[in-house]
Design an enzyme around this catalytic site. Structure first.
Site, PDB file in Angstrom:
ATOM      1  N   GLU A  37      12.421  21.683  33.777  1.00  0.00           N
ATOM      2  CA  GLU A  37      11.798  20.522  34.411  1.00  0.00           C
ATOM      3  C   GLU A  37      12.797  19.383  34.586  1.00  0.00           C
ATOM      4  OE1 GLU A  37       8.652  19.938  35.690  1.00  0.00           O
ATOM      5  OE2 GLU A  37       8.457  22.114  35.518  1.00  0.00           O
ATOM      6  N   CYS A 192       3.530  24.171  51.549  1.00  0.00           N
ATOM      7  CA  CYS A 192       3.394  22.779  51.995  1.00  0.00           C
ATOM      8  C   CYS A 192       4.742  22.077  51.864  1.00  0.00           C
ATOM      9  CB  CYS A 192       2.321  22.078  51.164  1.00  0.00           C
ATOM     10  SG  CYS A 192       1.799  20.473  51.817  1.00  0.00           S
ATOM     11  N   CYS A 199       1.162  25.879  57.329  1.00  0.00           N
ATOM     12  CA  CYS A 199      -0.261  25.543  57.129  1.00  0.00           C
ATOM     13  C   CYS A 199      -1.164  26.776  57.216  1.00  0.00           C
ATOM     14  CB  CYS A 199      -0.703  24.492  58.133  1.00  0.00           C
ATOM     15  SG  CYS A 199       0.148  22.901  57.941  1.00  0.00           S
ATOM     16  N   CYS A 202      -1.658  28.372  53.880  1.00  0.00           N
ATOM     17  CA  CYS A 202      -2.089  27.496  52.784  1.00  0.00           C
ATOM     18  C   CYS A 202      -3.559  27.745  52.430  1.00  0.00           C
ATOM     19  CB  CYS A 202      -1.900  26.033  53.170  1.00  0.00           C
ATOM     20  SG  CYS A 202      -2.362  24.880  51.848  1.00  0.00           S
ATOM     21  N   CYS A 208      -7.843  20.377  54.186  1.00  0.00           N
ATOM     22  CA  CYS A 208      -6.745  19.406  54.304  1.00  0.00           C
ATOM     23  C   CYS A 208      -7.057  18.338  55.345  1.00  0.00           C
ATOM     24  CB  CYS A 208      -5.454  20.140  54.662  1.00  0.00           C
ATOM     25  SG  CYS A 208      -4.005  19.060  54.713  1.00  0.00           S
TER      26      CYS A 208
END
Length: 348
Positions: A37, A192, A199, A202, A208
């Site tokens: 991370e 995304c 799209c 997705c 959305c």
């Protein structure tokens, strides 16, 4: 949209399309999740993977990281940039080892209190490694939420960030939180995307608002552009029989804790600098100017290669100076442009 339906769409998607090959996903301990991370902050996955694998080979456990000198830790970070991340990583490892016997704190607020760990990083450690129900909000998640819920405003603004955290808290499930968090990060990273989002692939396309209102290309709202100032410097590549002369930057500040080349403001200062150090310049060669861009300015630097006689030099090997060669057993953290100059010099 109800949170349960939102969560189901994402969890169903990840079971078929989620990423499973990332090295930190294998044995996702708190230590491995934390290191990944930190490396992924401001850095693309494709860049991080080799650094993470190399880092883990040298520091497979937190205790080994904590007990290693910072110089060597920084050497494994060289080229990755944002070196405060590495300094904070080392500091946090020492704190966890000294105060908690090498065990990561289990409470979110205790994780956030550690150097370099913000709320989202703490949430990732807690959910991915500890199975806790904690939301995350990294760059990928911000992009997904901004588009799905049509959140206007640069995500770095406090007001926008508050809205996004509120949504993240509302839609993060109590169960399977780690799977959900990994899934929404994967959607942001692979579907995304910042440009040319896919799209059609997705799972949230029907929900959305950004897509429905044709706002996909304008969300998230970008940070207002500013013209970066330009700074100029001359870097002295002083080389003799002992190697190339380097000095260590203070821990705080630009390239903190890294080893760099001496710097002067103009070409007229070169010989004077050598004279003050008791160095005899045998030859001086000016190289082509290069540019290195920081987040807040451009640095235009010109390497000046100077062959020197170091006999009776007043330059000594103090803690913050050294004559460096690639054969040295001591590992040093070097900024990327300095490393490139040294590689070219020693390859000749």
């Amino acid at each position: 949209m109800e949170p349960e339906a939102f969560q189901a769409l994402i969890l169903n998607w990840v079971s078929q399309h989620g990423r499973t090959h990332l090295p930190w996903q294998k044995s996702p301990t708190a230590y491995r999740v934390w290191v990944s991370e930190i490396m992924l902050q401001q850095t693309q996955v494709v860049t991080v993977i080799p650094y993470f694998e190399h880092f883990m080979q040298r520091f497979p456990e937190l205790a080994e990281l904590a007990n290693t000198p910072l110089d060597e830790v920084l050497s494994f970070w060289s080229g990755l940039g944002y070196y405060a991340r590495a300094r904070n990583l080392h500091a946090t490892a020492k704190i966890i080892l000294d105060k908690n016997k090498g065990v990561f704190p289990q409470q979110l607020n205790e994780l956030i209190a550690l150097p370099g760990i913000g709320r989202s990083t703490a949430g990732a450690i807690a959910s991915l490694a500890m199975g806790q129900a904690t939301p995350i909000l990294d760059g990928n998640v911000k992009r997904v939420l901004c588009r799905v819920f049509a959140i206007d405003g640069w995500p770095g603004r406090a007001e926008t960030l508050k809205k996004l955290w509120s949504i993240a808290e509302c839609y993060t499930p109590e169960n399977k939180t780690g799977q959900y968090n990994q899934a929404i990060m994967d959607i942001g990273a692979t579907v995304c995307t910042r440009s040319k989002p896919k799209c059609g692939a997705c799972p949230l396309v029907q929900q959305c608002i950004g897509k429905a209102e044709q706002l996909t290309d304008s969300l998230p709202t970008p940070k207002a552009k500013t013209t970066l100032p330009i700074r100029k410097a001359y870097w002295l590549v002083l080389h003799g029989v002992e190697g190339v002369f380097l000095s260590k930057q203070p821990t705080i500040g630009l390239w903190g804790g890294l080893w760099v080349l001496p710097q002067v403001k103009n070409i007229a200062e070169v010989e004077a600098w050598c004279n003050r150090q008791g160095l005899t310049a045998l030859s001086i060669e000016r190289k082509e100017q290069k540019r290195h861009t920081f987040s807040h300015f451009h640095l235009d630097y010109t390497p000046i290669h100077i062959e020197v006689s170091t006999k009776a030099s007043r330059v000594t090997e103090k803690d913050n100076t050294c004559w460096y060669t690639p054969k040295s057993e001591v590992k040093l953290g070097l900024p990327s442009p300095v490393s490139q100059i040294l590689n070219r010099h020693f390859s000749v």
